[in-house]
Design a protein around this motif. Structure first.
Motif, PDB file in Angstrom:
ATOM      1  N   ARG A   2      -7.669  -6.302   7.852  1.00  0.00           N
ATOM      2  CA  ARG A   2      -7.922  -4.688   8.320  1.00  0.00           C
ATOM      3  C   ARG A   2      -6.462  -4.493   8.743  1.00  0.00           C
ATOM      4  O   ARG A   2      -5.673  -5.068   9.167  1.00  0.00           O
ATOM      5  N   VAL A   3      -5.860  -3.374   7.918  1.00  0.00           N
ATOM      6  CA  VAL A   3      -4.473  -2.813   8.131  1.00  0.00           C
ATOM      7  C   VAL A   3      -4.513  -1.360   8.256  1.00  0.00           C
ATOM      8  O   VAL A   3      -5.200  -0.497   8.075  1.00  0.00           O
ATOM      9  N   CYS A   4      -3.141  -0.979   8.667  1.00  0.00           N
ATOM     10  CA  CYS A   4      -2.836   0.359   8.965  1.00  0.00           C
ATOM     11  C   CYS A   4      -1.276   0.486   7.911  1.00  0.00           C
ATOM     12  O   CYS A   4      -0.616  -0.490   7.944  1.00  0.00           O
ATOM     13  N   ALA A   5      -1.306   1.683   7.566  1.00  0.00           N
ATOM     14  CA  ALA A   5       0.091   1.666   6.417  1.00  0.00           C
ATOM     15  C   ALA A   5       0.911   2.983   6.817  1.00  0.00           C
ATOM     16  O   ALA A   5       0.131   4.161   6.992  1.00  0.00           O
ATOM     17  N   LEU A   6       2.159   2.797   6.674  1.00  0.00           N
ATOM     18  CA  LEU A   6       2.789   3.921   6.513  1.00  0.00           C
ATOM     19  C   LEU A   6       3.026   4.477   5.066  1.00  0.00           C
ATOM     20  O   LEU A   6       3.689   3.647   4.205  1.00  0.00           O
ATOM     21  N   LEU A   7       3.060   5.634   4.641  1.00  0.00           N
ATOM     22  CA  LEU A   7       3.245   5.959   3.342  1.00  0.00           C
ATOM     23  C   LEU A   7       3.992   7.407   2.972  1.00  0.00           C
ATOM     24  O   LEU A   7       4.221   8.092   4.161  1.00  0.00           O
ATOM     25  N   ALA A   8       4.357   7.449   1.829  1.00  0.00           N
ATOM     26  CA  ALA A   8       5.321   8.706   1.706  1.00  0.00           C
ATOM     27  C   ALA A   8       4.286   9.864   1.068  1.00  0.00           C
ATOM     28  O   ALA A   8       4.614  10.800   0.997  1.00  0.00           O
ATOM     29  N   GLY A   9       2.813   9.297   1.028  1.00  0.00           N
ATOM     30  CA  GLY A   9       2.053  10.397   0.430  1.00  0.00           C
ATOM     31  C   GLY A   9       0.905   9.568  -0.091  1.00  0.00           C
ATOM     32  O   GLY A   9       0.809   8.251  -0.289  1.00  0.00           O
ATOM     33  N   GLY A  10      -0.256  10.306  -0.212  1.00  0.00           N
ATOM     34  CA  GLY A  10      -1.655   9.939  -0.751  1.00  0.00           C
ATOM     35  C   GLY A  10      -2.644   9.097   0.125  1.00  0.00           C
ATOM     36  O   GLY A  10      -3.635   8.515  -0.282  1.00  0.00           O
ATOM     37  N   GLY A  11      -2.279   8.928   1.444  1.00  0.00           N
ATOM     38  CA  GLY A  11      -3.126   8.455   2.399  1.00  0.00           C
ATOM     39  C   GLY A  11      -4.504   9.020   2.455  1.00  0.00           C
ATOM     40  O   GLY A  11      -5.634   8.427   2.818  1.00  0.00           O
ATOM     41  N   MET A  12      -4.727  10.340   2.469  1.00  0.00           N
ATOM     42  CA  MET A  12      -5.997  10.950   2.326  1.00  0.00           C
ATOM     43  C   MET A  12      -6.622  10.771   0.872  1.00  0.00           C
ATOM     44  O   MET A  12      -6.740  11.684   0.163  1.00  0.00           O
ATOM     45  N   ALA A  13      -7.069   9.557   0.751  1.00  0.00           N
ATOM     46  CA  ALA A  13      -7.780   9.164  -0.482  1.00  0.00           C
ATOM     47  C   ALA A  13      -8.720   8.054  -0.431  1.00  0.00           C
ATOM     48  O   ALA A  13      -8.556   7.461   0.883  1.00  0.00           O
ATOM     49  N   GLN A  14      -9.820   7.895  -1.241  1.00  0.00           N
ATOM     50  CA  GLN A  14     -10.472   6.666  -1.054  1.00  0.00           C
ATOM     51  C   GLN A  14      -9.903   5.494  -1.379  1.00  0.00           C
ATOM     52  O   GLN A  14     -10.443   4.527  -0.784  1.00  0.00           O
ATOM     53  N   GLU A  15      -8.789   5.238  -2.218  1.00  0.00           N
ATOM     54  CA  GLU A  15      -7.754   4.209  -2.310  1.00  0.00           C
ATOM     55  C   GLU A  15      -6.538   4.519  -2.270  1.00  0.00           C
ATOM     56  O   GLU A  15      -6.054   5.590  -2.683  1.00  0.00           O
ATOM     57  N   VAL A  16      -5.619   3.707  -1.852  1.00  0.00           N
ATOM     58  CA  VAL A  16      -4.148   3.729  -1.855  1.00  0.00           C
ATOM     59  C   VAL A  16      -3.467   2.549  -2.182  1.00  0.00           C
ATOM     60  O   VAL A  16      -4.296   1.454  -1.756  1.00  0.00           O
ATOM     61  N   VAL A  17      -2.517   2.529  -2.933  1.00  0.00           N
ATOM     62  CA  VAL A  17      -1.872   1.317  -3.356  1.00  0.00           C
ATOM     63  C   VAL A  17      -0.555   1.485  -2.394  1.00  0.00           C
ATOM     64  O   VAL A  17       0.411   2.517  -2.646  1.00  0.00           O
ATOM     65  N   VAL A  18       0.050   0.509  -1.721  1.00  0.00           N
ATOM     66  CA  VAL A  18       1.155   0.589  -0.986  1.00  0.00           C
ATOM     67  C   VAL A  18       2.083  -0.502  -1.035  1.00  0.00           C
ATOM     68  O   VAL A  18       1.700  -1.661  -1.088  1.00  0.00           O
ATOM     69  N   ASP A  19       3.246  -0.352  -0.841  1.00  0.00           N
ATOM     70  CA  ASP A  19       4.327  -1.507  -0.675  1.00  0.00           C
ATOM     71  C   ASP A  19       3.563  -2.460   0.447  1.00  0.00           C
ATOM     72  O   ASP A  19       3.480  -1.942   1.570  1.00  0.00           O
ATOM     73  N   ALA A  20       3.447  -3.897   0.071  1.00  0.00           N
ATOM     74  CA  ALA A  20       2.834  -4.639   1.158  1.00  0.00           C
ATOM     75  C   ALA A  20       3.517  -4.587   2.430  1.00  0.00           C
ATOM     76  O   ALA A  20       2.891  -4.799   3.680  1.00  0.00           O
ATOM     77  N   ARG A  21       4.912  -4.467   2.592  1.00  0.00           N
ATOM     78  CA  ARG A  21       5.629  -4.620   3.551  1.00  0.00           C
ATOM     79  C   ARG A  21       5.555  -3.318   4.518  1.00  0.00           C
ATOM     80  O   ARG A  21       6.170  -3.371   5.694  1.00  0.00           O
ATOM     81  N   HIS A  22       4.815  -2.287   3.996  1.00  0.00           N
ATOM     82  CA  HIS A  22       4.840  -0.989   4.657  1.00  0.00           C
ATOM     83  C   HIS A  22       3.256  -1.047   5.421  1.00  0.00           C
ATOM     84  O   HIS A  22       2.880   0.069   5.905  1.00  0.00           O
ATOM     85  N   ALA A  23       2.629  -1.960   5.387  1.00  0.00           N
ATOM     86  CA  ALA A  23       1.262  -2.250   6.231  1.00  0.00           C
ATOM     87  C   ALA A  23       1.368  -3.024   7.202  1.00  0.00           C
ATOM     88  O   ALA A  23       2.366  -3.902   7.489  1.00  0.00           O
ATOM     89  N   LEU A  24       0.773  -2.800   8.526  1.00  0.00           N
ATOM     90  CA  LEU A  24       0.627  -3.900   9.654  1.00  0.00           C
ATOM     91  C   LEU A  24      -0.661  -3.968  10.034  1.00  0.00           C
ATOM     92  O   LEU A  24      -1.643  -3.248   9.589  1.00  0.00           O
ATOM     93  N   PRO A  25      -1.017  -5.102  10.758  1.00  0.00           N
ATOM     94  CA  PRO A  25      -2.191  -5.455  11.186  1.00  0.00           C
ATOM     95  C   PRO A  25      -2.617  -4.434  12.095  1.00  0.00           C
ATOM     96  O   PRO A  25      -2.045  -3.951  12.932  1.00  0.00           O
ATOM     97  N   VAL A  26      -4.225  -4.200  12.074  1.00  0.00           N
ATOM     98  CA  VAL A  26      -4.708  -3.454  13.144  1.00  0.00           C
ATOM     99  C   VAL A  26      -4.862  -4.085  14.492  1.00  0.00           C
ATOM    100  O   VAL A  26      -5.316  -5.304  14.485  1.00  0.00           O
ATOM    101  N   PRO A  27      -4.085  -3.586  15.620  1.00  0.00           N
ATOM    102  CA  PRO A  27      -4.094  -4.171  16.612  1.00  0.00           C
ATOM    103  C   PRO A  27      -5.586  -4.570  17.392  1.00  0.00           C
ATOM    104  O   PRO A  27      -6.414  -3.987  16.883  1.00  0.00           O
ATOM    105  N   GLU A  28      -5.635  -5.793  18.018  1.00  0.00           N
ATOM    106  CA  GLU A  28      -6.734  -6.330  18.418  1.00  0.00           C
ATOM    107  C   GLU A  28      -7.589  -5.166  19.179  1.00  0.00           C
ATOM    108  O   GLU A  28      -6.928  -4.675  20.200  1.00  0.00           O
ATOM    109  N   GLY A  29      -8.926  -5.184  18.888  1.00  0.00           N
ATOM    110  CA  GLY A  29      -9.729  -4.140  19.851  1.00  0.00           C
ATOM    111  C   GLY A  29      -9.747  -2.856  19.335  1.00  0.00           C
ATOM    112  O   GLY A  29     -10.495  -1.838  19.993  1.00  0.00           O
TER     113      GLY A  29
END
Length: 320
Positions: free
Chosen positions: A79-106
């Protein structure tokens, strides 16, 4: 896949081929995507994506990793959240793996979609660029916005008292509930901030309309970080105040930064800020989550300038 496109201030879902996942990237099955003012500007044709970025809307999202390219430590199912330059409002997105963060607990994936852009912006501008230190006073314009909400919480967590300018008494109360010391209503002018100053750092998404007041309110060696132009782009400045107070005026954008810069920023955020969510010292300020069928209504609400916190669009309700 479906992706959200902005045309002349309106948004609509269109069919688009799924992007390929390459070395160092991850594919995310998107659960939800956060709304930002940049999305409004892009949908109105005023803020085109950087070269090479997706032409679709969305600067942040949350979801579940569905594919991992070579060279990434993420696992399918994370489970992740990600910073993007665009394209996040889509059913799928491909992102630089370094630009994703784990979803904080809870936190839910809807809540997590409201985190990456605003916390990256607040952390970059207050702590990395302005070098904010404990005890220094901060002035946050548009304090009830998504970035403002994140900035208030960060100031409180790191020991810097902050004040805000906002549009209504309700929004001022909201900011004080998050930890702001006080503030003023913009319709009544910024002069009411003088007793609280002078301020060491001003975080300013407004620009020209507040320029003269910012100079007067800043302390010796103050830092004025300009991150937006909601109040216009041209202003007359008293250069003697800049010189005499040794003020630094810092222009800052995040979307156009290169991949390595964003990777370093997200790494710092992961180490310095993300643990505070697990400790309960930071919380996502999710004002409302819209279903994807109501994306246009979500954009209209953001454009009303009446939102306290963040709006998100839920792309896949089975995940959130």
């Amino acid at each position: 896949m479906k992706a959200l496109q902005g045309v002349e201030g309106q948004v609509k879902w269109v069919e688009e081929p799924s992007p390929t996942c390459d070395v160092g990237q991850i594919r995310i099955r998107v659960a939800a995507a956060g709304l930002n003012r940049a999305d409004l500007l892009q949908s109105a044709g005023m803020y085109p994506p950087p070269p090479g970025a997706s032409q679709f809307l969305g600067l942040e999202c949350s979801g579940v990793v569905s594919e991992v390219g070579p060279g990434s430590s993420w696992q399918v199912g994370d489970r992740v959240c990600a910073l993007l330059a665009g394209g996040g409002m889509a059913q799928e997105v491909v992102v630089d793996a370094r630009h994703a963060l784990p979803v904080p607990e809870g936190l839910s994936l809807a809540q997590a979609a409201a985190l990456p852009e605003v916390y990256s912006t607040a952390w970059l501008n207050l702590f990395q660029l302005a070098g904010l230190k404990p005890g220094e006073k901060v002035l946050l314009h548009a304090g009830a916005s998504g970035v403002g909400s994140a900035a208030i919480q960060l100031c409180k967590a790191f020991g810097s008292p902050c004040w805000v300018s906002v549009g209504s008494a309700e929004r001022l109360a909201y900011c004080q509930g998050l930890g702001a010391q006080g503030g003023v209503l913009r319709a009544e002018g910024l002069e009411g901030l003088k007793p609280f100053g002078p301020f060491d750092v001003v975080l300013d998404p407004v620009g020209a309309n507040y320029a003269e007041s910012n100079l007067k309110l800043l302390a010796l060696d103050g830092r004025w970080v300009l991150i937006g132009l909601m109040g216009g782009r041209k202003a007359e400045l008293d250069m003697a105040l800049i010189l005499g107070k040794r003020i630094q005026l810092l222009g800052s954008t995040l979307r156009t930064r290169n991949d390595q810069f964003k990777a370093d920023l997200l790494s710092d955020l992961n180490q310095q800020v993300w643990p505070l969510f697990n400790e309960g010292r930071l919380s996502p300020q999710l004002a409302r989550a819209y279903p994807m069928e109501e994306a246009q209504e979500a954009y209209a609400e953001l454009a009303s300038n009446q939102v306290s916190g963040k709006l998100v669009v839920v792309i896949d309700p089975s995940l959130v």
